[in-house]
Design a protein around this motif. Sequence first.
Motif, PDB file in Angstrom:
ATOM      1  N   ILE A   1      37.941  -8.668  29.729  1.00 11.92           N
ATOM      2  CA  ILE A   1      39.423  -8.595  30.125  1.00 11.92           C
ATOM      3  C   ILE A   1      40.141  -9.402  29.466  1.00 11.92           C
TER       4      ILE A   1
ATOM      5  N   ASN B   1      46.291 -10.511  31.948  1.00 10.76           N
ATOM      6  CA  ASN B   1      45.834 -10.466  33.500  1.00 10.76           C
ATOM      7  C   ASN B   1      45.588 -12.157  33.869  1.00 10.76           C
TER       8      ASN B   1
ATOM      9  N   GLN C   1      48.799  -4.865  39.956  1.00  9.89           N
ATOM     10  CA  GLN C   1      48.813  -6.172  39.813  1.00  9.89           C
ATOM     11  C   GLN C   1      49.321  -6.850  41.179  1.00  9.89           C
TER      12      GLN C   1
ATOM     13  N   TYR D   1      46.149  -6.876  43.461  1.00  5.38           N
ATOM     14  CA  TYR D   1      45.235  -7.774  43.080  1.00  5.38           C
ATOM     15  C   TYR D   1      45.666  -9.259  43.658  1.00  5.38           C
TER      16      TYR D   1
ATOM     17  N   SER E   1      38.131  -3.678  37.298  1.00 10.52           N
ATOM     18  CA  SER E   1      38.724  -4.088  38.594  1.00 10.52           C
ATOM     19  C   SER E   1      38.366  -5.727  39.021  1.00 10.52           C
TER      20      SER E   1
ATOM     21  N   VAL F   1      39.434  -8.371  37.032  1.00 10.91           N
ATOM     22  CA  VAL F   1      40.710  -8.916  37.198  1.00 10.91           C
ATOM     23  C   VAL F   1      41.132  -9.382  38.854  1.00 10.91           C
TER      24      VAL F   1
ATOM     25  N   ARG G   1      40.052 -12.905  38.542  1.00 20.40           N
ATOM     26  CA  ARG G   1      41.170 -13.553  38.018  1.00 20.40           C
ATOM     27  C   ARG G   1      42.321 -14.065  38.864  1.00 20.40           C
TER      28      ARG G   1
END
Length: 471
Positions: A245, A250, A358, A361, A379, A382, A385
């Motif tokens: 990614i 991200n 976002q 997340y 996904s 992310v 992250r």
Amino acid sequence: MNVLFCASEATPFAKSGGLGDVAGALPKALVKDGVDCRVVLPLYGDLKFRNELNYVTNFSVPVGWRSQYCGLFTAVRDGVTFYFLDNEYYFKRSGLYGFYDDGERFAFFSRACLEMLFYTDFVPDVINCNDWQTALTSVYLNLYYRHLDKFSRIKTVFTIHNIQYQGKYGLDILEDTCGIGNRDAHILEYDGCANFMKGAIETADKISTVSPTYAQEILDPWFSHGLDGLLRQKQYKLCGILNGIDMVVNDPATDPALAANYDVNTVQDGKPICKKAMLEQFGMDQDGSPVMGMVTRLVGHKGLDLVRSVAEGLLQQGIQLVILGSGEHGYEAFFNDLAYRHPGRVGVYIGFNATLAQQIYAGSDIFLMPSKSEPCGLSQMVACRYGAVPVVRETGGLKDSIKDSGDGQGNGFTFANYSAHDLYQACWRAKEGYWQEGWMTLVKRAMSCDFSWDVSAKSYAQMYEQVVNLW
């Protein structure tokens, strides 16, 4: 090392799915490692950043029995040279795919990728074709260009991002549209159809997939959508490299969409603020419950039948659910109804909103991906992250990127069998873990995982070197 990356989409110019992320990020990482990787795309009608394009020339491309105009444009972004192939009849439309003549559109594009090399000073050592939309590039190279000096030493890699979409058409498309006569029709013919992906598997020097586990799974009829027999024959040239990614895009430390920015050292301060903001946006209860998020296409192979089976049980456990996505009407209706029946406990957004994704997340404690199949998946990376601990099924790239934390070393919670019971147990373990002292240690371990393209790009560069040295 010169690489031409042929793709039907790439960020930031055009994107509909994971291929766009790969084609936008991988070449950038390769260039940083000293590989001259250039990308060629169709010039779509709603292409972004059109004002940055520079006209180079135009030429004719054979399409069956006729020739079609092709304009060549170029742009440089993040150190990567992008080529754009223009034909308004084929590409000046709203959207990328789903048209009645997609076979003809991408046959034109595949051949134009080769024809344009006559009009540039760039000679690739490797052409990396991606999915069925560019599969014919490898076929055309071997049939009609290999005898020319400029093309004689070019090797080809075909990357399968999702084997479900193969480019299958009636056999009558071959001669009239693709310009492939009866003598060579066997290269694409498979199970009574003209199969573009099959042609690339036959002719490419190397076949790659987007994760090591997926490379093994597609040898099994359960995953292969009919191509397992052919792939077992070609297994000697098959490999899998896990996608990465964009760690800059991200990054919760700099993401402007978040209510508070944070990193692995400040997550315990910033993430609760993001969670509070997200719950407020969805009008949900602020009672400290663990929040389980999903950002997904609402389609069957994403495991939503399992989610539908366990959703009531998850809510009874004290978990809150937040779902963003669109897709099949049945799943959209189910989640809307679930939110209606459980106000304050379920938040649903039907559609796609990149900013809200976002925020989910960042605001979720747990991230759910119970896919039936998942070639790579981004996904879950992310989510790590952003400190949302993933719950995933052990398939494809999910298995390669997320390891169960039961031994105190993993970065999430996993289950193997495609069953509602096993999903429920994994969610229960995640919920129980949320209330334990070691939860923040697990969150930080997930956030510390290196899913950058820097790692994957080195594996791609090694593969390209191997291909160049084949003969």
